[in-house]
Design an enzyme around this catalytic site. Structure first.
Site, PDB file in Angstrom:
ATOM      1  N   GLY A 109       1.912  -1.212   3.125  1.00 55.62           N
ATOM      2  CA  GLY A 109       2.623  -0.031   2.668  1.00 55.62           C
ATOM      3  C   GLY A 109       1.789   0.790   1.708  1.00 55.62           C
ATOM      4  O   GLY A 109       0.806   0.304   1.138  1.00 55.62           O
ATOM      5  N   HIS A 113       6.304  -4.803  -4.912  1.00 57.25           N
ATOM      6  CA  HIS A 113       7.028  -3.625  -4.430  1.00 57.25           C
ATOM      7  C   HIS A 113       8.176  -3.295  -5.358  1.00 57.25           C
ATOM      8  O   HIS A 113       9.138  -2.659  -4.956  1.00 57.25           O
ATOM      9  CB  HIS A 113       7.586  -3.873  -3.033  1.00 57.25           C
ATOM     10  CG  HIS A 113       6.519  -4.193  -2.051  1.00 57.25           C
ATOM     11  ND1 HIS A 113       6.286  -5.465  -1.623  1.00 57.25           N
ATOM     12  CD2 HIS A 113       5.596  -3.411  -1.475  1.00 57.25           C
ATOM     13  CE1 HIS A 113       5.257  -5.445  -0.780  1.00 57.25           C
ATOM     14  NE2 HIS A 113       4.830  -4.219  -0.680  1.00 57.25           N
ATOM     15  N   ASP A 131       5.069  -6.261   7.646  1.00 59.61           N
ATOM     16  CA  ASP A 131       3.649  -6.214   8.005  1.00 59.61           C
ATOM     17  C   ASP A 131       3.346  -7.178   9.144  1.00 59.61           C
ATOM     18  O   ASP A 131       2.620  -6.846  10.074  1.00 59.61           O
ATOM     19  CB  ASP A 131       2.789  -6.551   6.780  1.00 59.61           C
ATOM     20  CG  ASP A 131       2.901  -5.478   5.710  1.00 59.61           C
ATOM     21  OD1 ASP A 131       2.287  -4.420   5.877  1.00 59.61           O
ATOM     22  OD2 ASP A 131       3.641  -5.688   4.728  1.00 59.61           O
ATOM     23  N   GLY A 184       1.506   3.100  -1.900  1.00 56.34           N
ATOM     24  CA  GLY A 184       2.046   2.879  -3.244  1.00 56.34           C
ATOM     25  C   GLY A 184       1.272   1.837  -4.026  1.00 56.34           C
ATOM     26  O   GLY A 184       1.613   1.536  -5.160  1.00 56.34           O
ATOM     27  N   HIS A 185       0.229   1.250  -3.386  1.00 56.57           N
ATOM     28  CA  HIS A 185      -0.566   0.218  -4.062  1.00 56.57           C
ATOM     29  C   HIS A 185      -1.934   0.742  -4.473  1.00 56.57           C
ATOM     30  O   HIS A 185      -2.842  -0.038  -4.734  1.00 56.57           O
ATOM     31  CB  HIS A 185      -0.754  -0.995  -3.152  1.00 56.57           C
ATOM     32  CG  HIS A 185       0.519  -1.621  -2.702  1.00 56.57           C
ATOM     33  ND1 HIS A 185       1.460  -2.092  -3.583  1.00 56.57           N
ATOM     34  CD2 HIS A 185       1.032  -1.837  -1.463  1.00 56.57           C
ATOM     35  CE1 HIS A 185       2.489  -2.580  -2.901  1.00 56.57           C
ATOM     36  NE2 HIS A 185       2.260  -2.423  -1.624  1.00 56.57           N
TER      37      HIS A 185
END
Lengths: 688, 227
Positions: free
Chosen positions: A410, A575, A466, A412-413
């Site tokens: 995803g 997350h 994932d 945002g990391h």
């Protein structure tokens, strides 16, 4: 009057005259004499020159006005308040709740002991007591020791089960009978017979008829409650095979006396019903007292169903299970906390911000706009794939038969995942929406782009999304003739116990694992070897994080979970998933120790071993705090005589704007050290 | 489509099959309702997950609607393109799960230009099978399956009892709602919420709640069509 010890009045005042130290508060005077001096109410009445009734009223008043407060130890308070709430809510005759944690003895043993206590309390001479089976029932029987009641009969509530378990109906009933000095009445038949016809034949047998007659006279029943989870008693007893459950009992959430009930407590009728010998649910409800002894979080749904169905009127359980049942019924946790605990619930001051400020344009554009910026900033190292804007590939890849490394997950990391694409590192990264796995389409595009005939390795963190999407892409790649292996990283030690390492999530340790995979591929090792080294790196990498503040999504701009003003969340997910434990905010050193101790306990390094360290910001925690943590980690490692080969400090693998830190240690060996030192040039990691 | 309120009595079917226009309407209803429920789903998810479920479902179905709104192929084709659109827009866990569900729905419809009212309730077991096959969640794991599985069983047993299609859908909706409510008593054992263990108790699973929205949309579409 006898002389008093120091601090107590040496000379008694005249009766009815209040000593000065009480001001002019007779309630305080009465309360002091009663609680501190231990005087009886009549002595106090004499001393104060009042009637005993007035003293009693004063003492009551002193409590209502808060002059005296009586504290009950928090654990006990919790047990009591949960027991009371359960009793009221489900209209029980009585309820006993024991602490969930209790030192050396297992929960089942302690529940058994509590059940034995309850049975001792209720059992009367002449009773007929029905008994079911299971681990808890056997523990109860073993804890029971109450001989001397006359004319008690213990009767099996169901027929017998497989002898492969020690807690059969026969064993539970006979042990219990022995402990009560009672007569044991078995049911001389199997609990489950092969057909309805066999059951009819058996029920016609006079021995069984007579035994069932005794069962019908039961005054009480003591029963266990089984969940239908795979490891539950109902499965180990050989009652249910997977197929039967799948076909007939999907609506069932629990089982008691060998009968199945739905989440509302309605009977779930299947083929076993006609083949079961023993009490049925209707007959169960006719027994005046029905004592259930059951606990454990996995049983919450089953116990709740039994309570909703009214099958139970005395419950013995533990605090976690009891609280679980109540929260599932809509009770708020705060009403179950001790009064002193209440202010710990975060109260949002009026007018406090609930919307987090962010520098974004339209929220739905944030991922793509940010990625475009990253690509521009590092245009000499990375570029996006034509037609697939969310696939980032390394520039200037050489035309050699090298294993292609595809990482992803995803968004945002940042700088994950694009920051780890480059020479000597990953060949491509594929990102999805914020905190959401990328779909298989772009993963497949990346696969085609980096495939150079030596196969492709997929490397990503263990999250179900994932795994699903990368697996779908792997299927597509296989049919396109590209050999793909997948390594799923599992470094987050807080996400699952050590016994189930494969269930753990992959978090900041990815940085080291990506590095090892990239270096192994850059050395032109074959796919199987690259995979093996990457797996080894994963097995030797340990991460644990803690959060001070939650993150917030661009879409919602609200904190993704609530964290009290003085709390921190241990073992937080990458997350913004809440962690495993919340505790008061600790100092940097204490926090560093907490993370390191957990990691070292699993890693078990020997003096002289080498590690790589990553002190990672989860987003908002500044470098200043990270270095304070690193300093402590280095001190501690030095004391353990562990050598630090490499220290990385900074925002390497973030969770948007979460405040907090994660600590990663990779336990190095010769191969891993060499691969870690292999040169690489990626936006977020350069080794020369 | 015929308007008017459905009464409680037996309804005379106004139509006996649903064509492309109705399937597009179905996606329009779903998309609107997911938009409306976005924040609520996000809040539920924030307690036990990462708060993205609401926006994933909303974004996914609005992408589906954009792609199929002009379609005129048979229902099977619409479901197939919905599957690909949803997967491409969402990824995550929800993407593959509902993509498999939509592909099963497409398989059920085949090449037929319409899906009969009698067959329409079978979409629910088809969705449930697609999700089970891809997700491997078991009942009681506190996932969307805890709404889909009982809904699918409710349809099948209502059919066995010979109930009419709308009653089958009503049974499905009731079972799904009850299933979603029952997730409050469950401990998450799959997905990101699994790490919470007992702290996931007392919270309704957002995936089960959005499943109810989907099933409700299917129910309402049929109810409208039959009104």
């Amino acid at each position: 009057m006898a002389p008093r010890v120091a601090g107590k009045p040496a000379i008694r005042a005249e009766s009815g005259v209040m000593p000065l130290r009480y001001g002019d508060d007779p309630l305080l005077w009465a309360a002091w004499l009663y609680y501190e001096e231990g005087m009886t109410q009549s002595d106090i009445a004499q001393e104060m020159g009042l009637s005993r009734a007035s003293v009693n009223a004063y003492l009551q008043d002193a409590r209502t006005r808060g002059i005296v407060s009586i504290e009950i130890e928090q654990d006990r308070f919790r047990s009591l308040s949960i027991a009371r709430a359960l009793k009221d809510h489900f209209g029980l005759q009585d309820c006993l709740v024991i602490p969930s944690d209790g030192g050396e003895r297992s929960l089942i043993e302690r529940l058994g002991a509590a059940g034995a206590q309850v049975l001792t309390r209720f059992a009367r001479p002449g009773d007929t007591i029905a008994v079911t089976w299971g681990r808890t029932m056997l523990a109860l029987a073993e804890a029971l020791d109450h001989p001397g009641l006359a004319d008690v009969r213990i009767v099996q509530a169901t027929g017998g089960t497989t002898g492969k378990i020690p807690w059969t109906p026969e064993a539970c009933a006979s042990r219990m009978a022995e402990a009560l000095g009672a007569r044991c009445v078995p049911l001389s038949a199997p609990a489950i017979v092969s057909s309805a016809a066999v059951r009819e034949v058996l029920l016609a047998e006079s021995v069984l008829t007579e035994q069932l007659g005794v069962l019908a006279e039961a005054d009480r029943i003591i029963l266990g409650i089984s969940s239908l989870r795979p490891e539950s008693t109902i499965h180990t007893s050989g009652f249910l095979d997977g197929q039967t459950q799948h076909t007939w009992y999907q609506d069932a959430v629990g089982c008691l006396i060998g009968r199945f009930i739905s989440s509302r407590g309605a009977p779930v009728i299947g083929p076993l019903n006609e083949r079961t010998i023993g009490l049925d649910l209707e007959a169960l409800k006719k027994i005046p007292q029905r004592i259930a002894v059951a606990g454990g979080i996995d049983k919450v749904a089953a116990i709740l169903a039994a309570l909703r169905g009214g099958y139970v009127n005395v419950l013995v359980t533990d605090t976690s299970t009891g609280r679980g049942i109540l929260t599932a019924e809509g009770y708020s946790d705060t009403s179950l906390r001790p009064p002193g605990d209440r202010q710990a619930v975060p109260l949002r001051p009026i007018g406090a911000r609930t919307r987090i400020k962010k520098l974004i344009n339209a929220p739905q554009d944030a991922v793509d706009e940010s990625l475009k910026g990253a690509l521009a900033a590092h245009e000499r190292l990375i570029e996006s794939l034509e037609g697939s804007p969310r696939v980032v590939v390394a520039r200037g890849r050489r035309e050699v038969a090298k294993v292609g490394i595809v990482i992803g997950g995803g968004s945002g990391h940042d700088p994950g995942f694009w920051g780890y694409v480059g020479q000597g590192l990953a060949d491509a990264a594929v990102v999805g929406n914020i905190f959401a796995a990328p779909p298989p389409g772009p993963i497949m595009e990346a696969t085609k782009a980096v495939s150079a005939g030596a196969g492709v390795l997929y490397l990503y963190g263990n999250f179900s999304g994932d795994v699903m999407n990368f697996d779908m892409a792997a299927e597509m790649a296989e049919s396109a003739g590209i050999e793909v292996r997948s390594v799923v990283t599992t470094d987050d030690i807080a996400s699952s116990p050590a016994e189930s390492r494969a269930a753990r999530r992959g978090v900041a340790g990815n940085v080291f694992i990506f590095k090892i995979a990239g270096a192994a591929a850059a050395r032109l090792l074959p796919l199987a070897e690259v995979e093996a080294l990457t797996r080894r790196a994963n097995a030797r990498t340990y991460t644990m994080g803690l959060a001070l503040e939650p993150s917030s999504l661009p879409e919602t701009r609200r904190p993704s979970f609530e964290l009290g003003p003085d709390d921190m969340e241990i073992g937080v997910g990458v997350h913004g998933e809440p962690g495993i434990l919340r505790q008061p905010l600790a100092s940097a050193d204490q926090s560093a120790d907490l993370l390191l101790d957990r990691i070292l306990a699993e890693m078990r390094p020997e003096p002289g071993d080498r590690v790589a360290v990553l002190v990672n910001s989860l987003g908002s925690t500044p470098a200043m705090e990270l270095y304070i943590i690193l300093r402590r980690i280095r001190q501690r490692l030095k004391a353990h005589q562990i050598e630090v080969h490499l220290s990385l400090v900074g925002p390497y693998y973030t969770s948007l704007d979460m405040a907090g830190v994660s600590l990663t240690l990779m336990h190095l060996d010769k191969d891993l050290t060499a691969l870690l030192d292999h040169p690489c040039a990626a936006p977020a990691l350069v080794v020369t | 489509m015929a308007g008017g309120l459905a009464t409680d009595g037996r309804m005379e079917p106004a139509i006996d099959a649903l064509g492309p226009a109705q399937i597009i309407t179905l996606f329009r209803i779903i998309s609107e309702r997911m938009m409306a429920a976005r924040d609520e789903l996000g809040m539920l998810d924030g307690v036990i997950g990462d708060a993205d479920h609401g926006s994933s479902m909303a974004a996914g179905f609005s992408a589906v609607l954009r792609a199929v709104s002009q379609a005129d192929g048979p229902p099977g084709e619409i479901f197939t393109s919905a599957a690909h659109e949803f997967l491409g827009a969402v990824g995550a866990t929800t993407g593959p799960l509902y993509a498999s569900a939509l592909l099963r729905a497409a398989k059920l419809c085949g090449d037929s230009p319409q899906i009969t009212v009698a067959d329409f309730p079978l979409l629910i077991p088809a969705f449930a099978e697609g999700i089970t096959e891809r997700g491997k969640a078991r009942p009681g794991d506190k996932t969307m399956m805890d709404a889909w599985a009982p809904a699918a069983r409710a349809v099948l047993s209502a059919r066995e009892r010979g109930e009419d299609p709308l009653s089958q859908m009503r049974a499905a909706l009731e079972a799904a709602r009850e299933g979603a409510a029952s997730t409050r008593a469950m401990v998450a054992s799959r997905g990101r919420a699994a790490r919470l263990g007992e702290r996931s108790l007392g919270h309704t699973d957002p995936g089960a709640v959005s499943a109810v929205i989907l099933i409700e949309a299917m129910h309402d579409l049929l109810a409208r069509g039959l009104a």
